[in-house]
Design an enzyme around this catalytic site. Sequence first.
Site, short mmCIF file in Angstrom:
data_model
loop_
_atom_site.label_atom_id
_atom_site.label_comp_id
_atom_site.label_asym_id
_atom_site.label_seq_id
_atom_site.Cartn_x
_atom_site.Cartn_y
_atom_site.Cartn_z
N LYS A 165 45.12 -76.06 -23.09
CA LYS A 165 44.98 -77.49 -22.82
C LYS A 165 45.41 -78.33 -24.03
O LYS A 165 46.56 -78.35 -24.39
CB LYS A 165 43.54 -77.78 -22.40
N ARG A 172 47.86 -55.03 -30.30
CA ARG A 172 46.58 -55.25 -29.61
C ARG A 172 45.39 -54.97 -30.52
O ARG A 172 44.35 -55.61 -30.42
CB ARG A 172 46.50 -54.36 -28.35
N ASP A 200 31.84 -74.70 -24.78
CA ASP A 200 33.23 -74.87 -24.38
C ASP A 200 33.60 -76.30 -24.72
O ASP A 200 33.19 -77.24 -24.04
CB ASP A 200 33.37 -74.58 -22.88
N1 PLP Z 1 37.30 -74.15 -19.98
C1 PLP Z 1 37.69 -75.31 -19.43
C2 PLP Z 1 36.83 -76.52 -19.64
C3 PLP Z 1 38.83 -75.38 -18.66
O1 PLP Z 1 39.19 -76.55 -18.11
C4 PLP Z 1 39.60 -74.20 -18.46
C5 PLP Z 1 40.82 -74.22 -17.62
O2 PLP Z 1 41.06 -75.15 -16.88
C6 PLP Z 1 39.17 -73.02 -19.05
C7 PLP Z 1 38.03 -73.02 -19.81
C8 PLP Z 1 39.93 -71.73 -18.87
O3 PLP Z 1 41.03 -71.72 -19.72
P1 PLP Z 1 42.38 -70.89 -19.40
O4 PLP Z 1 43.02 -71.53 -18.22
O5 PLP Z 1 43.15 -71.04 -20.67
O6 PLP Z 1 41.97 -69.49 -19.14
#
Ligand code: PLP
Length: 377
Positions: free
Chosen positions: A188, A40, A163
């Site tokens: 994803k 960690r 993001d």
């Molecule tokens: N950002 C986006 C655009 C997402 O679609 C998602 C999840 O669907 C996340 C962040 C969060 O990611 P995680 O599910 O890996 O925590």
Amino acid sequence: MESIVVAAGRPHEPGAPLSVPPLLNATFRSAHDGTNAYLRNESSDSVRAFEQAVGALEGGTAIAFASGMAAIAAVVEGLPSGSTVVGPVAAYSGTISLLAEQQRLGRATVRSVDITDTDAVIAALPGADLLWVEALTNPLLGVPDLPALFDAARTAGVLVGVDATFATPVALRALDLGADVVMHSATKFLGGHSDLLMGVLVVRAPDLADSLTARRRLAGAMPGALECFLALRGVRTLAVRMERAQANAIELAVRLAAHPAVTRVRYPGLPSDPGHERASRQQSGFGAVISFEVTGAAGDAERACQRVELITHATSLGGVESIIERRARYDIDAAAGCPPTLLRLSVGIEHVDDLWADLTQALAELPSLTDGDPVRS
Ligand code: PLP
């Protein structure tokens, strides 16, 4: 980029394996010189190999996290108490909830804006500490004007996080455009096989890298070695997966736009999409997620999702397999303006004709647009 995904993060010493093996271990023996490692706190070669690859792709220092949400939380929760965040009205529901929670706890003030409305974002920046944007937005596929927003944020002294989960590093290099932090849910497209949960941040400023690494340590958000191994294995095929998935997405978007049960297609790859011009300027691809609205009511759209056979009815996105979901089934997405019949389709790498055949049969029972219906948008 096609070569970076294949080559980055590999050991180079003679005799080394081609891939860093997953080091399934938390505790390391103390050395007599006082070296004393614990996963960690210190990370491991498995984590670092993934970070090297993503860092090379984005052009910065990558810090891996146990999930995309853990990565976003590291940025947001690392702000001093009393900070102001300019964030999207419509975005990934987890992000909206996290920002709302910060506000509820009295830790931050959130100014929610339509991040595709450049003037509205710029007007909200004075006095803010963080601007958080999504490129592209989930699930409405809005395209913010990134260079304009980054310029304005720099002038206003506001940190910018992007993001870029939907765009992927294949289609967007946000640090080059001026972002301070790029974030991916590696769950994803980076992982690409719907079999792991991970996130990653990429930054250029060394002090920011240090403070986000410290946040990861304090929050216990280190990813596991097996996840890092799988995610890096996914990254190896990111370029070819995206090439195929984006080609499928464009073709399906065109076909959906002409379908009698589809009232609107949101995909910046379509020249008619309001984000097409911006996306063409700042991205080198349009991503592999399409959102489209269908005729009928929410229940009709829900039943269409239940009828798919090759495509999977599930949440999430970014895997080799196509996934569909009616996002307004979540109150938070509905409240953020997601239309009731909007279906988010994450396009995979199957044969496009098979995907189209499945969509056609799934949409077959929906009412058809007639001459009296409003014009498609
Ligand atoms: N950002 C986006 C655009 C997402 O679609 C998602 C999840 O669907 C996340 C962040 C969060 O990611 P995680 O599910 O890996 O925590």
